[in-house]
Design an enzyme around this catalytic site. Structure first.
Site, PDB file in Angstrom:
ATOM      1  N   ASP A  57      18.641   5.555 -28.379  1.00 14.91           N
ATOM      2  CA  ASP A  57      17.680   5.974 -29.391  1.00 14.91           C
ATOM      3  C   ASP A  57      17.224   4.805 -30.250  1.00 14.91           C
ATOM      4  O   ASP A  57      17.777   3.703 -30.189  1.00 14.91           O
ATOM      5  CB  ASP A  57      18.311   7.038 -30.302  1.00 14.91           C
ATOM      6  CG  ASP A  57      18.367   8.410 -29.654  1.00 14.91           C
ATOM      7  OD1 ASP A  57      17.603   8.646 -28.707  1.00 14.91           O
ATOM      8  OD2 ASP A  57      19.189   9.240 -30.113  1.00 14.91           O
ATOM      9  N   TYR A 115      30.480   3.330 -24.944  1.00 15.52           N
ATOM     10  CA  TYR A 115      29.816   3.073 -26.220  1.00 15.52           C
ATOM     11  C   TYR A 115      30.852   2.664 -27.257  1.00 15.52           C
ATOM     12  O   TYR A 115      32.011   3.109 -27.214  1.00 15.52           O
ATOM     13  CB  TYR A 115      29.093   4.329 -26.715  1.00 15.52           C
ATOM     14  CG  TYR A 115      27.707   4.509 -26.164  1.00 15.52           C
ATOM     15  CD1 TYR A 115      26.599   4.005 -26.837  1.00 15.52           C
ATOM     16  CD2 TYR A 115      27.499   5.178 -24.971  1.00 15.52           C
ATOM     17  CE1 TYR A 115      25.320   4.170 -26.337  1.00 15.52           C
ATOM     18  CE2 TYR A 115      26.226   5.348 -24.457  1.00 15.52           C
ATOM     19  CZ  TYR A 115      25.138   4.840 -25.152  1.00 15.52           C
ATOM     20  OH  TYR A 115      23.873   4.998 -24.644  1.00 15.52           O
TER      21      TYR A 115
END
Length: 280
Positions: A57, A115
């Site tokens: 994002d 992540y």
């Protein structure tokens, strides 16, 4: 008939996501995919369209994003890396280029994605980490946070942690992902003026739902501040109720750290559902 002059390249890149609208190509805005494609077209005219392993994002960074592309290039892979890096913007770094087997697909062939989310706790905002960590004044209980993080490990339906309305618009089976590792780490430092705590969540999964990691971080911090018990994580997973969770953690603390393709991985390939992909 395939063009035999094209070679399949696997490109590993990193980027500072601050000034990008996201990784995926979108009309009218600056994206990582478009910048990479521009670099490819500049140095290897006639190449095909690149694809990325993970969708990040706006404001989310990458250390080990992977792209695949059929590129028109007759020299060695190292020279392609140097050429791409030379024409890429300052906030995109081409870290490695290797030749892949024909048909390699950065997204579909990915087995695991890792992540990392960083938090800095201090009285004053960090000078050097402001773009890459969530600054907080309120400390987090590390034992409680670590307990909360461990509860995400396994194969679950993560509807409570999905963004973009996925918990309401998708069937429960579509929200299932396998989390292989989820670990909370902490380090302390003193810079002469301020005591600073750096915390990092490291999570590896077969795939992620929209904003899943950021919502996991939000839930873990809620537990770590004492507002909820670690068992609340179990309740959220079981209920799938997104409305029970507050806002997601801000995007700038999040980094796509690595994407794994190793067929010798110790976890069965069957743990990733066909077509499962990354939307973080």
């Amino acid at each position: 008939m395939p063009d035999r002059r094209l070679r399949c390249a696997r490109i590993t890149l990193g980027y500072d996501g601050t000034d990008f609208a996201g990784s995926q190509s979108q009309p009218g805005v600056r994206t990582v995919q478009d910048e990479l494609q521009r670099a490819i077209d500049t140095v290897a005219h006639g190449s095909e369209r690149c694809v990325l392993a993970g969708r990040t994002d706006k404001g989310v960074h990458a250390h080990g994003q992977v792209a695949s592309v059929n590129v028109r290039w007759t020299k060695v892979a190292g020279q392609l890396r140097e050429s791409l890096d030379a024409v890429s913007p300052a906030d995109v770094i081409i870290r490695h280029v290797a030749w892949a087997e024909p048909g390699f697909h950065a997204r579909h062939d990915a087995r695991w994605r890792e992540y990392r989310y960083r938090i800095v706790v201090s009285e004053r905002p960090p000078v050097f980490d402001a773009r890459f960590a969530w600054w907080r004044r309120m400390s987090v209980d590390d034992d409680a946070a670590a307990d909360a993080a461990r509860r995400f490990i396994g194969r679950h339906s993560f509807g409570a942690f999905a963004g973009h309305g996925w918990s309401r618009s998708r069937e429960r089976e579509e929200l299932v992902r396998t989390v292989r590792e989820c670990e909370w780490r902490r380090s302390d430092a003193w810079d002469g003026l301020d005591h600073r705590v750096s915390a990092e969540l490291r999570v590896t999964a077969s795939g992620f739902l929209p904003r899943m990691v950021r919502n996991m971080v939000s839930a873990i911090v809620t537990v770590g501040t004492g507002a909820r018990s670690p068992a609340w994580i179990d309740d959220l997973i079981a209920s799938g109720a997104r409305q029970e969770l507050g806002d997601a953690a801000p995007p700038h603390g999040l980094t796509l750290w690595r994407v794994t393709y190793d067929e010798q991985d110790d976890v069965s390939a069957g743990s990733r559902s066909p077509g499962e992909c990354e939307y973080q």
